[in-house]
Enzyme design. Structure first.
Site, PDB file in Angstrom:
ATOM      1  N   LEU A   6      65.562  70.300  47.777  1.00 33.17           N
ATOM      2  CA  LEU A   6      64.818  70.813  48.871  1.00 33.17           C
ATOM      3  C   LEU A   6      64.656  70.188  49.957  1.00 33.17           C
ATOM      4  O   LEU A   6      64.084  68.925  49.820  1.00 33.17           O
ATOM      5  CB  LEU A   6      63.623  71.235  48.270  1.00 33.17           C
ATOM      6  CG  LEU A   6      63.541  72.137  47.050  1.00 33.17           C
ATOM      7  CD1 LEU A   6      62.120  72.234  46.578  1.00 33.17           C
ATOM      8  CD2 LEU A   6      64.432  73.217  47.051  1.00 33.17           C
ATOM      9  N   ALA A   7      65.593  70.604  51.164  1.00 37.89           N
ATOM     10  CA  ALA A   7      65.529  69.574  52.237  1.00 37.89           C
ATOM     11  C   ALA A   7      65.250  70.439  53.570  1.00 37.89           C
ATOM     12  O   ALA A   7      65.491  69.847  54.452  1.00 37.89           O
ATOM     13  CB  ALA A   7      66.692  68.938  52.348  1.00 37.89           C
TER      14      ALA A   7
ATOM     15  N   ARG B 281      54.620  65.997  59.415  1.00 31.36           N
ATOM     16  CA  ARG B 281      53.672  64.731  59.389  1.00 31.36           C
ATOM     17  C   ARG B 281      54.539  63.214  59.616  1.00 31.36           C
ATOM     18  O   ARG B 281      53.645  62.105  60.023  1.00 31.36           O
ATOM     19  CB  ARG B 281      53.205  64.461  57.851  1.00 31.36           C
ATOM     20  CG  ARG B 281      52.262  65.646  57.444  1.00 31.36           C
ATOM     21  CD  ARG B 281      52.050  65.660  55.902  1.00 31.36           C
ATOM     22  NE  ARG B 281      53.098  66.397  55.051  1.00 31.36           N
ATOM     23  CZ  ARG B 281      52.997  66.671  54.019  1.00 31.36           C
ATOM     24  NH1 ARG B 281      52.084  66.190  53.095  1.00 31.36           N
ATOM     25  NH2 ARG B 281      54.035  67.227  53.522  1.00 31.36           N
TER      26      ARG B 281
ATOM     27  N   SER C 157      86.198  18.864  75.979  1.00 26.87           N
ATOM     28  CA  SER C 157      84.956  19.579  76.300  1.00 26.87           C
ATOM     29  C   SER C 157      84.998  20.431  77.646  1.00 26.87           C
ATOM     30  O   SER C 157      85.698  19.915  78.700  1.00 26.87           O
ATOM     31  CB  SER C 157      83.934  18.844  76.536  1.00 26.87           C
ATOM     32  OG  SER C 157      83.558  18.115  75.146  1.00 26.87           O
TER      33      SER C 157
HETATM   34  C1  UD1 Z   1      55.247  68.571  47.052  1.00 25.20           C
HETATM   35  C2  UD1 Z   1      54.850  69.228  46.181  1.00 25.20           C
HETATM   36  C3  UD1 Z   1      53.673  68.401  45.378  1.00 25.20           C
HETATM   37  C4  UD1 Z   1      54.098  67.252  44.784  1.00 25.20           C
HETATM   38  C5  UD1 Z   1      55.061  66.410  45.895  1.00 25.20           C
HETATM   39  C6  UD1 Z   1      55.738  65.282  45.482  1.00 25.20           C
HETATM   40  C7  UD1 Z   1      54.648  71.655  46.650  1.00 25.20           C
HETATM   41  C8  UD1 Z   1      53.962  72.564  47.017  1.00 25.20           C
HETATM   42  N1  UD1 Z   1      54.133  70.522  46.596  1.00 25.20           N
HETATM   43  O1  UD1 Z   1      54.343  68.277  48.107  1.00 25.20           O
HETATM   44  O2  UD1 Z   1      52.820  69.164  44.184  1.00 25.20           O
HETATM   45  O3  UD1 Z   1      53.222  66.324  44.614  1.00 25.20           O
HETATM   46  O4  UD1 Z   1      55.722  67.362  46.684  1.00 25.20           O
HETATM   47  O5  UD1 Z   1      56.489  64.657  46.591  1.00 25.20           O
HETATM   48  O6  UD1 Z   1      55.855  71.926  46.217  1.00 25.20           O
HETATM   49  N2  UD1 Z   1      60.758  71.917  51.792  1.00 25.20           N
HETATM   50  C9  UD1 Z   1      61.756  73.028  51.903  1.00 25.20           C
HETATM   51  N3  UD1 Z   1      61.294  74.073  52.616  1.00 25.20           N
HETATM   52  C10 UD1 Z   1      60.008  74.403  52.906  1.00 25.20           C
HETATM   53  C11 UD1 Z   1      59.070  73.398  52.472  1.00 25.20           C
HETATM   54  C12 UD1 Z   1      59.558  72.219  51.896  1.00 25.20           C
HETATM   55  O7  UD1 Z   1      62.820  72.719  51.802  1.00 25.20           O
HETATM   56  O8  UD1 Z   1      59.587  75.694  53.388  1.00 25.20           O
HETATM   57  C13 UD1 Z   1      61.294  70.828  51.158  1.00 25.20           C
HETATM   58  C14 UD1 Z   1      60.892  69.441  52.147  1.00 25.20           C
HETATM   59  O9  UD1 Z   1      62.114  69.190  52.976  1.00 25.20           O
HETATM   60  C15 UD1 Z   1      60.592  68.290  51.012  1.00 25.20           C
HETATM   61  C16 UD1 Z   1      60.447  69.162  49.871  1.00 25.20           C
HETATM   62  O10 UD1 Z   1      60.748  70.436  50.076  1.00 25.20           O
HETATM   63  O11 UD1 Z   1      62.037  67.741  50.927  1.00 25.20           O
HETATM   64  C17 UD1 Z   1      58.956  68.952  49.261  1.00 25.20           C
HETATM   65  O12 UD1 Z   1      58.252  69.580  50.572  1.00 25.20           O
HETATM   66  P1  UD1 Z   1      57.029  68.502  51.142  1.00 25.20           P
HETATM   67  O13 UD1 Z   1      56.540  69.384  52.323  1.00 25.20           O
HETATM   68  O14 UD1 Z   1      57.284  67.160  51.228  1.00 25.20           O
HETATM   69  O15 UD1 Z   1      56.006  68.771  49.937  1.00 25.20           O
HETATM   70  P2  UD1 Z   1      54.869  67.882  49.754  1.00 25.20           P
HETATM   71  O16 UD1 Z   1      53.676  68.092  50.342  1.00 25.20           O
HETATM   72  O17 UD1 Z   1      55.189  66.393  49.628  1.00 25.20           O
HETATM   73 MG    MG Z   2      56.881  65.603  50.313  1.00 24.02          MG
END
Ligand code: UD1
Ligand code: MG
Length: 460
Positions: A8-9, A15, A404
Site C-alpha cells: 500500500l503506497a 504528516r 613545482s
Molecule cells: C497504519 C495502520 C496502523 C498501524 C500502522 C503501522 C490503518 C488504518 N492503520 O497506520 O494500525 O499501526 O499503519 O505502520 O491501516 N495508504 C494507501 N491509501 C490510503 C491510505 C494509506 O495506499 O488511502 C498507504 C500509505 O501510503 C502507507 C500505508 O498505506 O504506505 C499505511 O498508511 P498510513 O497512513 O501510513 O497509516 P498509519 O497511520 O501509519
Molecule cells: Mg504509516
C-alpha cells in the site's frame, strides 16, 4: 504455498510536510519503497501489486527495474480502500496475500518468512505482524480478549485504557484469499472519513475466522515512516544495523554513532573507520585500510592497506593497495590511483590514471591525465585540460619529474624520465630524458630596492 504481495503506497503522506510522496523519501540515498520491494524478493511471490495514487510517475520510476504491477487508487480513502483496489487484481488468486505498508522500509525478509510460516502452521486466516511500541506513537493497538486477538483500534479512536496497550500493529498482514470477500463489510470511519484495513480484523473475528497477531521483528524493523522524525529514526536504525554487521565482521569504529554506511557497502577485516565517515553506493573497502575523519567515499573500490586521510572525497574511482590519499583530496569519477602512490593535500584528480608509486603531494589539479609509474608531480602543478570547448589528454610517462608550479597545456606528452623545470608552461611534447624549461630567465637588478626606498628625515 501460492503467494501474492500487496504494497500500500497511495497515501498522501501529509504528516511528512513535503512535496515529495512519502514512499519516495530516501534512506541512504534510496527511496523507501525500494527497501520494501527488496524485502519481499527472497519470498519469490507470484505477483507483487503496488497500490499508488493517480499522479505516481515518481513511484513508477523508482520501481522501473522491479517486476511489479501497479493498481491505481483514485482517491486516498484509507488503507481498507487501497487494499480493495489491489483485490481487483487478485480476483482469481487462491492462496496467501502478504500485505505491507509502503512506508515500513526496514522489514526483513526473514521476519516476513517467519510471519508466513506461523500463518501456515497455525492455519490462520489473518496473521498480523505486531510489535511492542516504545514511547509516544500512533500505531493501532492490538486488542486481545483471553489472549486471542479481537480487533485493532487506531490510536485516534482508542480510549485511555486502550492507549496503554503496548502491543501494536506493524501494518503487515498475511491474509488468506477468501478473506477478500470481507472487504466490502468495512465501514467508513466517520472521524477520519477513511476505510481502515484494520477493521477487517474485528469483522473476521466476529465471523469466527482464525485471526492471530505475532510479535516478531520489533520496532527496529517495523517503524512506519509517517513523519520526518520517523524517517530520522528509521535511518538511525538502518545505520546501527549496518554498523553492527561490520563490527561482527572485523571492522573497527572509533565512533559508530557518527558514520553512515550504505547497506550495499562491503568492508574488509582490520579496517578502521574514524568518525564522520560516509561510505555510499556500492563502495568496496579492502582489508586493513584506515579511513580518517570527515571522508565521503561514493561507489568506489578501495583495495587493501589504503590510508585515506582526513576530509577526503572519492567518487566512482579505484584506489589500489597501499595508496595514501589526503588530507583534503578530491578524487573525481573515473580515476584509478595506483598502488603505493600518494595523493596529498588539496589535490584534485579527475578521470585520470595514476601509476604505481607516483606522488602528487600538494595543491595539484590532474584532469584527463594518464600518468605512469614513479612520476613526481611537484607542488602546485596542473593539467590545463580544457580549451573552453573540449577536454584534452595529458600523458606523463614513467619516471618523469614535473617541477613545482608547472602548467601542462593538453594535449601534451611528457616522455619517460623527462624533467620539467619548476614554473614552466609546457605546450609541446617533451622527449624522453630531456629537460624542458619554459620560464623567462631571471634578471637581478642591482640595488633596485635600495634606490626605491623612501629617504628618512635625515636624508638617509
Ligand atoms: C497504519 C495502520 C496502523 C498501524 C500502522 C503501522 C490503518 C488504518 N492503520 O497506520 O494500525 O499501526 O499503519 O505502520 O491501516 N495508504 C494507501 N491509501 C490510503 C491510505 C494509506 O495506499 O488511502 C498507504 C500509505 O501510503 C502507507 C500505508 O498505506 O504506505 C499505511 O498508511 P498510513 O497512513 O501510513 O497509516 P498509519 O497511520 O501509519
Ligand atoms: Mg504509516
Amino acid at each position: 504455498m501460492s503467494l501474492a504481495v500487496v504494497i500500500l503506497a497511495a497515501g498522501l503522506g501529509t504528516r511528512m510536510k513535503s512535496s515529495t510522496p512519502k514512499v519516495l523519501h530516501k534512506i541512504c540515498e534510496r527511496p523507501i519503497i525500494q527497501y520494501v520491494v527488496d524485502s519481499i524478493k527472497p519470498l519469490k511471490p507470484g505477483k507483487i501489486i503496488v497500490v499508488v495514487g493517480p499522479n505516481s510517475e515518481g513511484i513508477k520510476n523508482a520501481l522501473a527495474g522491479y517486476s511489479v504491477v501497479f493498481a491505481i487508487q483514485k482517491n486516498p480513502l484509507g488503507t481498507g480502500n487501497a487494499f480493495k483496489v489491489a483485490a481487483k487484481e487478485l480476483k482469481r488468486f487462491k492462496g496467501t496475500i502478504l500485505v505491507l505498508s509502503g512506508d515500513t522500509p526496514l522489514i526483513s525478509a526473514s521476519t516476513l518468512q517467519r510471519l508466513l510460516d506461523l500463518h501456515r502452521q497455525g492455519g490462520e486466516d489473518i496473521s498480523i505482524n505486531s510489535f511492542i511500541g516504545e514511547g509516544d506513537h500512533c500505531y493501532g493497538r492490538i486488542i486481545r480478549k483471553g489472549g486471542e486477538v479481537e480487533a485493532i483500534i487506531e490510536d485516534r479512536d482508542a480510549d485511555e485504557e486502550q492507549k496503554k496497550i503496548k502491543e501494536v500493529n506493524g501494518g503487515i498482514y498475511a491474509i488468506k484469499s477468501h478473506i477478500l470477500n470481507l472487504l466490502k463489510e468495512i465501514k467508513i470511519n466517520k472521524g477520519k472519513g477513511e476505510y481502515y484495513l484494520v477493521d477487517i480484523v474485528g469483522i473476521a473475528v466476529n465471523k469466527s475466522y482464525r485471526v492471530a497477531a505475532h510479535i516478531i521483528g520489533g520496532e527496529s524493523e517495523l517503524t512506519g515512516v509517517n513523519t520526518r522524525k520517523d524517517l530520522y529514526k528509521v535511518s538511525r536504525y538502518l545505520r546501527d544495523r549496518v554498523v553492527e554487521r561490520w563490527l561482527q565482521d572485523g571492522v573497527s569504529f572509533i565512533d559508530s554513532a557518527s558514520v553512515f554506511i550504505h547497506p550495499e557497502v562491503k568492508i574488509g577485516m582490520d579496517t578502521v573507520i574514524y568518525p564522520n565517515v560516509y561510505l555510499e553506493g556500492e563502495t568496496i573497502i579492502g582489508d586493513n585500510c584506515t579511513i580518517y575523519p570527515n571522508t565521503r567515499i561514493v561507489s568506489s573500490e578501495i583495495c587493501n592497506s589504503v590510508v585515506i586521510k582526513d576530509s577526503t572525497v572519492i567518487e566512482s574511482s579505484i584506489i589500489k593497495d597501499r595508496a595514501v590519499i589526503g588530507p583534503f583530496a578530491h578524487i573525481r569519477a573515473g580515476s584509478i590511483i595506483g598502488s603505493s602512490s600518494k595523493i596529498g593535500n588539496f589535490v584534485e584528480i579527475k578521470k585520470s590514471v595514476i601509476g604505481d608509486g607516483t606522488k602528487a603531494s600538494h595543491l595539484s589539479y590532474l584532469g584527463d591525465a594518464e600518468i605512469g609509474e614513479n612520476v613526481n608531480i611537484g607542488a602546485g602543478s596542473i593539467t590545463c585540460n580544457y580549451d573552453g570547448q573540449e577536454k584534452h589528454k595529458t600523458i606523463i610517462e614513467e619516471g618523469a619529474f614535473i617541477g613545482s608550479g608547472t602548467q601542462l597545456v593538453a594535449p601534451v606528452r611528457v616522455e619517460r624520465g623527462a624533467y620539467i623545470g619548476a614554473g614552466s608552461t609546457i605546450t609541446e611534447d617533451v622527449p624522453s630524458l630531456s629537460l624542458a624549461i619554459s620560464r623567462a630567465e631571471q634578471r637581478n637588478v642591482k640595488n633596485w630596492a635600495a634606490k626605491r626606498r623612501p629617504k628618512d628625515k635625515k636624508g638617509n
